[in-house]
Design a protein around this motif. Structure first.
Motif, PDB file in Angstrom:
ATOM      1  N   VAL A  76       1.146  -0.898   0.065  1.00 13.90           N
ATOM      2  CA  VAL A  76       0.333   0.192  -0.282  1.00 13.90           C
ATOM      3  C   VAL A  76       0.908   1.186  -0.144  1.00 13.90           C
ATOM      4  O   VAL A  76       1.522   1.792   1.304  1.00 13.90           O
ATOM      5  CB  VAL A  76      -0.793   0.309   1.183  1.00 13.90           C
ATOM      6  N   GLY A  77       1.005   1.672  -0.804  1.00 11.33           N
ATOM      7  CA  GLY A  77       1.545   3.167  -1.241  1.00 11.33           C
ATOM      8  C   GLY A  77       1.173   4.430  -1.189  1.00 11.33           C
ATOM      9  O   GLY A  77      -0.081   4.243  -1.803  1.00 11.33           O
ATOM     10  N   LYS A  78       1.164   4.880  -2.100  1.00 13.76           N
ATOM     11  CA  LYS A  78       0.675   7.100  -2.201  1.00 13.76           C
ATOM     12  C   LYS A  78      -0.534   6.642  -3.877  1.00 13.76           C
ATOM     13  O   LYS A  78      -1.482   6.758  -3.444  1.00 13.76           O
ATOM     14  CB  LYS A  78       0.999   8.102  -2.512  1.00 13.76           C
ATOM     15  N   LYS A  79       0.312   6.497  -4.902  1.00 13.14           N
ATOM     16  CA  LYS A  79      -0.367   5.993  -5.587  1.00 13.14           C
ATOM     17  C   LYS A  79      -1.087   4.476  -5.489  1.00 13.14           C
ATOM     18  O   LYS A  79      -2.671   4.531  -6.460  1.00 13.14           O
ATOM     19  CB  LYS A  79       0.772   5.402  -7.272  1.00 13.14           C
ATOM     20  N   PRO A  93      10.230   4.630   2.623  1.00 15.34           N
ATOM     21  CA  PRO A  93      10.454   6.064   1.644  1.00 15.34           C
ATOM     22  C   PRO A  93      11.257   3.910   1.453  1.00 15.34           C
ATOM     23  O   PRO A  93      11.973   3.722   1.977  1.00 15.34           O
ATOM     24  CB  PRO A  93      10.787   6.754   1.517  1.00 15.34           C
ATOM     25  N   LYS A  94      10.634   3.432   0.379  1.00 12.62           N
ATOM     26  CA  LYS A  94      11.410   2.237   0.048  1.00 12.62           C
ATOM     27  C   LYS A  94      12.201   3.032  -1.306  1.00 12.62           C
ATOM     28  O   LYS A  94      13.634   1.635  -0.468  1.00 12.62           O
ATOM     29  CB  LYS A  94       9.995   1.240  -1.147  1.00 12.62           C
ATOM     30  N   ASP A  95      12.428   3.460  -1.894  1.00 16.41           N
ATOM     31  CA  ASP A  95      14.124   3.630  -2.963  1.00 16.41           C
ATOM     32  C   ASP A  95      14.143   4.929  -3.179  1.00 16.41           C
ATOM     33  O   ASP A  95      14.623   5.355  -4.211  1.00 16.41           O
ATOM     34  CB  ASP A  95      13.968   2.749  -3.923  1.00 16.41           C
ATOM     35  N   GLY A  96      13.367   5.553  -2.435  1.00 15.83           N
ATOM     36  CA  GLY A  96      13.239   6.810  -3.125  1.00 15.83           C
ATOM     37  C   GLY A  96      12.180   7.344  -4.356  1.00 15.83           C
ATOM     38  O   GLY A  96      12.640   8.083  -4.804  1.00 15.83           O
ATOM     39  N   TYR A  97      12.118   6.384  -4.872  1.00 12.56           N
ATOM     40  CA  TYR A  97      10.852   6.343  -5.978  1.00 12.56           C
ATOM     41  C   TYR A  97       9.625   6.172  -5.311  1.00 12.56           C
ATOM     42  O   TYR A  97       8.527   6.960  -5.856  1.00 12.56           O
ATOM     43  CB  TYR A  97      10.932   5.327  -6.669  1.00 12.56           C
ATOM     44  N   HIS A 146       7.403   4.836  -1.865  1.00 15.02           N
ATOM     45  CA  HIS A 146       6.755   4.721  -0.420  1.00 15.02           C
ATOM     46  C   HIS A 146       5.210   3.598  -0.237  1.00 15.02           C
ATOM     47  O   HIS A 146       4.743   3.641  -0.833  1.00 15.02           O
ATOM     48  CB  HIS A 146       5.927   6.048   0.047  1.00 15.02           C
ATOM     49  N   GLU A 147       6.124   3.284   1.230  1.00 18.90           N
ATOM     50  CA  GLU A 147       4.815   2.253   1.481  1.00 18.90           C
ATOM     51  C   GLU A 147       4.356   2.957   2.972  1.00 18.90           C
ATOM     52  O   GLU A 147       5.032   3.168   3.301  1.00 18.90           O
ATOM     53  CB  GLU A 147       5.471   0.572   2.380  1.00 18.90           C
ATOM     54  N   ILE A 148       2.708   2.547   2.933  1.00 14.62           N
ATOM     55  CA  ILE A 148       2.347   3.536   4.313  1.00 14.62           C
ATOM     56  C   ILE A 148       2.053   2.019   5.050  1.00 14.62           C
ATOM     57  O   ILE A 148       1.199   1.949   4.487  1.00 14.62           O
ATOM     58  CB  ILE A 148       1.224   3.637   3.276  1.00 14.62           C
ATOM     59  N   ILE A 149       2.312   2.414   6.066  1.00 12.89           N
ATOM     60  CA  ILE A 149       1.779   1.160   7.042  1.00 12.89           C
ATOM     61  C   ILE A 149       1.465   1.968   7.897  1.00 12.89           C
ATOM     62  O   ILE A 149       1.496   2.726   9.061  1.00 12.89           O
ATOM     63  CB  ILE A 149       3.069   1.054   7.628  1.00 12.89           C
ATOM     64  N   PRO A 150       0.709   1.171   8.392  1.00 13.05           N
ATOM     65  CA  PRO A 150      -0.860   1.463   9.652  1.00 13.05           C
ATOM     66  C   PRO A 150      -0.103   1.350  10.345  1.00 13.05           C
ATOM     67  O   PRO A 150       0.741  -0.276  10.851  1.00 13.05           O
ATOM     68  CB  PRO A 150      -2.441   0.549   9.013  1.00 13.05           C
ATOM     69  N   GLU A 151      -0.340   2.085  11.843  1.00  7.49           N
ATOM     70  CA  GLU A 151       0.141   2.081  13.194  1.00  7.49           C
ATOM     71  C   GLU A 151      -1.517   0.906  13.868  1.00  7.49           C
ATOM     72  O   GLU A 151      -1.999   1.654  13.522  1.00  7.49           O
ATOM     73  CB  GLU A 151       0.245   3.472  14.417  1.00  7.49           C
TER      74      GLU A 151
END
Length: 187
Positions: free
Chosen positions: A27-30, A79-83, A85-90
């Motif tokens: 789950v990333g922004k895109k 941020p995974k590789d500068g390109y 992102h992974e969104i991780i729920p707390e």
């Protein structure tokens, strides 16, 4: 629902993360932009306005809300590789109880749960195509095109996306949208 919008978004991220862990997707922004767009098209209205963007339907308000969730420590953006992102729920079990019965019912309807499961099987690039095809179809409808045909849709998507997706991939996206009740296309 407006006051619970952050919690609903957090809950959706949590649900997608759970299903994506089974499929290997992240789950990333895109990814989140596209699935929220598609969920709204199926009636889960979070009041986001989407316009077409380089990567398909995009909402600046949703982007803002994702960062607000991070500031409120409901999610972590890794941020995974500068390109990407992974969104991780707390884990925030206390906040979950503040979701109203109506909000949970709306999110947990069979149709929305099934759609979350189905959408989790696609990666961000595939969702970009599906959401873009749906967006194109809806723009054609808004402009008064009563009878939609695959050839016209494919041409318009290719105009937007260039050679990023093959005609076959676009046809598969149309088929997914038809099978899941988003659209009905003639020929």
């Amino acid at each position: 629902m407006k006051e619970n919008k952050d919690l609903i978004l957090w809950y959706l991220i949590k649900e997608f993360t759970k299903h994506c862990s089974r499929t290997g997707n992240k789950v990333g922004k895109k990814f989140l932009q596209k699935v929220v767009y598609l969920l709204q098209r199926k009636g889960l209205n979070l009041n986001y306005n989407f316009s077409i963007h380089y990567y398909g339907p995009y909402s600046s308000q949703l982007e803002y809300d994702i960062h607000r969730l991070e500031m409120n420590r409901l999610v972590r953006i890794d941020p995974k590789d500068g390109y990407t992102h992974e969104i991780i729920p707390e884990e925030v079990s206390d906040d979950e109880k503040y979701l109203s019965h109506h909000d949970i019912e709306m999110i947990d309807s069979k149709e929305i749960k099934d759609l979350i499961k189905n959408l989790s099987s696609f990666n961000a690039s595939e969702l970009e195509l599906i959401a873009t095809v749906d967006y194109v179809i809806n723009q054609l409808k808004i402009r008064g095109t009563d009878e939609l045909n695959k050839k016209e849709i494919i041409e318009k998507v290719k105009r937007l996306k260039g050679n990023k997706y093959t005609e076959k991939k676009i046809e598969e996206a149309i088929k997914f949208l038809e099978e899941n009740g988003f659209v009905k296309i003639e020929g």
